[in-house]
Write a protein that holds these residues in place. Structure first.
Motif, mmCIF file in Angstrom:
data_model
loop_
_atom_site.group_PDB
_atom_site.id
_atom_site.type_symbol
_atom_site.label_atom_id
_atom_site.label_comp_id
_atom_site.label_asym_id
_atom_site.label_seq_id
_atom_site.Cartn_x
_atom_site.Cartn_y
_atom_site.Cartn_z
ATOM 1 N N TRP A 1 0.863 -1.178 0.000
ATOM 2 C CA TRP A 1 0.000 0.000 0.000
ATOM 3 C C TRP A 1 0.894 1.220 0.000
ATOM 4 O O TRP A 1 1.814 1.327 0.785
ATOM 5 C CB TRP A 1 -0.895 -0.037 1.244
ATOM 6 N N PHE A 2 0.671 2.111 -0.917
ATOM 7 C CA PHE A 2 1.593 3.207 -1.098
ATOM 8 C C PHE A 2 1.088 4.521 -0.508
ATOM 9 O O PHE A 2 1.706 5.549 -0.656
ATOM 10 C CB PHE A 2 1.894 3.417 -2.591
ATOM 11 N N MET A 3 -0.072 4.539 0.087
ATOM 12 C CA MET A 3 -0.546 5.795 0.672
ATOM 13 C C MET A 3 -0.689 5.667 2.186
ATOM 14 O O MET A 3 -0.570 4.610 2.742
ATOM 15 C CB MET A 3 -1.930 6.196 0.191
ATOM 16 N N ALA B 1 8.380 2.237 0.401
ATOM 17 C CA ALA B 1 8.938 3.548 0.061
ATOM 18 C C ALA B 1 9.037 3.664 -1.462
ATOM 19 O O ALA B 1 9.423 2.719 -2.135
ATOM 20 C CB ALA B 1 10.313 3.685 0.683
ATOM 21 N N GLY B 2 8.670 4.830 -1.956
ATOM 22 C CA GLY B 2 8.701 5.019 -3.402
ATOM 23 C C GLY B 2 10.083 5.368 -3.935
ATOM 24 O O GLY B 2 10.348 5.253 -5.130
ATOM 25 N N GLN B 3 10.956 5.788 -3.019
ATOM 26 C CA GLN B 3 12.241 6.290 -3.509
ATOM 27 C C GLN B 3 13.181 5.185 -3.981
ATOM 28 O O GLN B 3 13.226 4.104 -3.400
ATOM 29 C CB GLN B 3 12.923 7.096 -2.404
ATOM 30 N N GLY C 1 -5.057 6.307 -8.831
ATOM 31 C CA GLY C 1 -4.654 7.705 -8.990
ATOM 32 C C GLY C 1 -5.040 8.419 -7.704
ATOM 33 O O GLY C 1 -6.225 8.713 -7.487
ATOM 34 N N ASN C 2 -4.078 8.661 -6.845
ATOM 35 C CA ASN C 2 -4.393 9.243 -5.531
ATOM 36 C C ASN C 2 -4.349 10.780 -5.577
ATOM 37 O O ASN C 2 -3.948 11.379 -6.568
ATOM 38 C CB ASN C 2 -3.413 8.710 -4.479
ATOM 39 N N LYS C 3 -4.767 11.381 -4.493
ATOM 40 C CA LYS C 3 -4.879 12.833 -4.318
ATOM 41 C C LYS C 3 -5.936 13.432 -5.245
ATOM 42 O O LYS C 3 -5.748 14.520 -5.802
ATOM 43 C CB LYS C 3 -3.526 13.533 -4.517
ATOM 44 N N ALA C 4 -7.042 12.699 -5.425
ATOM 45 C CA ALA C 4 -8.118 13.173 -6.283
ATOM 46 C C ALA C 4 -8.741 14.461 -5.743
ATOM 47 O O ALA C 4 -9.452 15.169 -6.464
ATOM 48 C CB ALA C 4 -9.176 12.086 -6.433
ATOM 49 N N ASP C 5 -8.483 14.760 -4.495
ATOM 50 C CA ASP C 5 -8.986 16.024 -3.918
ATOM 51 C C ASP C 5 -8.208 17.234 -4.437
ATOM 52 O O ASP C 5 -8.672 18.369 -4.332
ATOM 53 C CB ASP C 5 -8.887 15.965 -2.377
ATOM 54 N N GLU C 6 -7.051 16.986 -5.043
ATOM 55 C CA GLU C 6 -6.200 18.093 -5.523
ATOM 56 C C GLU C 6 -6.523 18.426 -6.989
ATOM 57 O O GLU C 6 -5.621 18.498 -7.818
ATOM 58 C CB GLU C 6 -4.720 17.703 -5.386
ATOM 59 N N GLU C 7 -7.790 18.631 -7.282
ATOM 60 C CA GLU C 7 -8.240 18.861 -8.659
ATOM 61 C C GLU C 7 -7.515 20.040 -9.326
ATOM 62 O O GLU C 7 -7.139 19.979 -10.497
ATOM 63 C CB GLU C 7 -9.755 19.094 -8.645
ATOM 64 N N SER D 1 -8.794 9.456 -2.705
ATOM 65 C CA SER D 1 -8.201 10.515 -1.895
ATOM 66 C C SER D 1 -8.087 10.017 -0.457
ATOM 67 O O SER D 1 -9.087 9.623 0.151
ATOM 68 C CB SER D 1 -9.053 11.778 -1.922
ATOM 69 N N ALA D 2 -6.870 10.033 0.042
ATOM 70 C CA ALA D 2 -6.669 9.645 1.441
ATOM 71 C C ALA D 2 -7.167 10.753 2.362
ATOM 72 O O ALA D 2 -7.393 10.520 3.549
ATOM 73 C CB ALA D 2 -5.198 9.351 1.690
ATOM 74 N N CYS D 3 -7.353 11.955 1.785
ATOM 75 C CA CYS D 3 -7.837 13.076 2.613
ATOM 76 C C CYS D 3 -9.355 13.065 2.754
ATOM 77 O O CYS D 3 -9.872 13.338 3.836
ATOM 78 C CB CYS D 3 -7.387 14.399 2.013
ATOM 79 N N THR D 4 -10.066 12.788 1.660
ATOM 80 C CA THR D 4 -11.537 12.813 1.737
ATOM 81 C C THR D 4 -12.131 11.407 1.846
ATOM 82 O O THR D 4 -13.341 11.250 1.894
ATOM 83 C CB THR D 4 -12.141 13.499 0.497
HETATM 84 N N1 LIG Z 1 -4.033 16.167 -0.732
HETATM 85 C C1 LIG Z 1 -3.678 14.906 -0.509
HETATM 86 N N2 LIG Z 1 -2.475 14.652 0.063
HETATM 87 C C2 LIG Z 1 -2.140 13.353 0.275
HETATM 88 C C3 LIG Z 1 -2.996 12.272 -0.074
HETATM 89 N N3 LIG Z 1 -2.372 11.125 0.231
HETATM 90 C C4 LIG Z 1 -1.191 11.450 0.760
HETATM 91 N N4 LIG Z 1 -1.051 12.787 0.790
HETATM 92 C C5 LIG Z 1 0.119 13.559 1.259
HETATM 93 O O1 LIG Z 1 1.200 13.302 0.396
HETATM 94 C C6 LIG Z 1 2.418 13.287 1.124
HETATM 95 C C7 LIG Z 1 3.155 11.990 0.870
HETATM 96 O O2 LIG Z 1 2.419 10.960 1.425
HETATM 97 P P1 LIG Z 1 3.050 9.559 1.703
HETATM 98 O O3 LIG Z 1 2.001 8.661 2.259
HETATM 99 O O4 LIG Z 1 4.296 9.741 2.514
HETATM 100 O O5 LIG Z 1 3.413 9.127 0.230
HETATM 101 P P2 LIG Z 1 4.345 7.959 -0.227
HETATM 102 O O6 LIG Z 1 4.101 7.753 -1.663
HETATM 103 O O7 LIG Z 1 4.139 6.779 0.682
HETATM 104 O O8 LIG Z 1 5.777 8.555 -0.014
HETATM 105 P P3 LIG Z 1 7.135 7.750 -0.085
HETATM 106 O O9 LIG Z 1 6.914 6.479 0.672
HETATM 107 O O10 LIG Z 1 8.112 8.661 0.583
HETATM 108 O O11 LIG Z 1 7.410 7.513 -1.517
HETATM 109 C C8 LIG Z 1 2.052 13.494 2.576
HETATM 110 O O12 LIG Z 1 2.232 14.847 2.874
HETATM 111 C C9 LIG Z 1 0.568 13.136 2.628
HETATM 112 O O13 LIG Z 1 -0.107 13.852 3.616
HETATM 113 C C10 LIG Z 1 -4.264 12.591 -0.662
HETATM 114 O O14 LIG Z 1 -5.076 11.753 -1.012
HETATM 115 N N5 LIG Z 1 -4.529 13.936 -0.864
#
Ligand SMILES: Nc1nc2c(ncn2[C@@H]2O[C@H](COP(=O)(O)OP(=O)(O)OP(=O)(O)O)[C@@H](O)[C@H]2O)c(=O)[nH]1
Length: 184
Positions: free
Chosen positions: A8-10, A37-39, A92-98, A123-126
């Motif tokens: 899980w990447f979020m 980790a994505g890096q 496709g995450n961060k769908a709240d960031e339209e 969206s992990a936020c909404t």
């Molecule tokens: N607006 C918004 N921000 C998000 C969302 N999901 C994650 N973030 C933000 O994105 C940033 C990176 O989130 P991570 O969960 O560390 O992402 P990651 O892909 O696991 O990062 P790495 O493991 O370092 O590659 C953080 O500041 C989160 O709060 C989302 O759905 N919407």
């Protein structure tokens, strides 16, 4: 309980039930979540997780064309290191960031189609589509393991039937099930 694992990447969200349990078709499934980790510099560790995964979310950020381009690389890594039959979903995450969107929904759909994956914008936020995507991945993993699952079900019902039979046989003969009930 049928344990599955996934990458899980979020970040985890409060919408997931306690102890990461998801119910699919009346089956309670406990999921183990690994957020890799994505890096690039952590790639060696990341690859070790692939081997134990049964379901994988490949996640890009809709506000980053670069993260979308990385998906092809993730897919080839998964194909190389994950077990055969691993289930994948494109996210496709961060769908709240339209307002910051760089990757169109159709691009996501198109890529998912090419790889034969389901696709969700989340969206992990909404909490948009978080539960849905987890439930779908769980469903896919269960479907892929249907034979094992059917075996477990049959064994469980056989064991139950045996236990009932043993209980029945072990009952002391009382008036209700004794042939001597009319002696008096
Ligand atoms: N607006 C918004 N921000 C998000 C969302 N999901 C994650 N973030 C933000 O994105 C940033 C990176 O989130 P991570 O969960 O560390 O992402 P990651 O892909 O696991 O990062 P790495 O493991 O370092 O590659 C953080 O500041 C989160 O709060 C989302 O759905 N919407």
């Amino acid at each position: 309980m049928f344990p599955i694992s996934k990458l899980w990447f979020m970040m985890p969200t409060p919408d997931l039930p306690p102890k990461n349990t998801i119910e699919v078709d009346g089956i309670k499934v406990r999921i183990q979540i690994w957020d890799t980790a994505g890096q690039e510099r952590y790639q060696t560790i990341t690859k070790q997780y692939y081997r134990r995964a049964q379901g994988i979310f490949l996640v890009y950020d809709i506000s980053s064309e670069r993260s979308y381009q990385h998906i092809m690389k993730w897919v080839s890594d998964v194909d190389e290191y994950a077990p055969e039959g691993v289930q994948k979903i494109l996210i496709g995450n961060k769908a709240d960031e339209e307002q910051k969107r760089q990757v169109g929904r159709e691009q996501g759909q198109q890529l998912a189609k090419e790889y034969g994956m389901d696709f969700y914008e989340t969206s992990a936020c909404t909490n948009l589509n978080i539960k849905e995507s987890f439930t779908r991945l769980t469903e896919l993993v269960l479907q892929a393991h249907r034979k094992e699952l059917d075996g477990l079900r049959i064994r469980a019902s056989n064991e139950l039937a045996l236990a009932e039979l043993e209980e029945e046989e072990g009952k002391p003969e009382g008036p209700a099930n004794s042939s001597k009930t009319c002696w008096c």
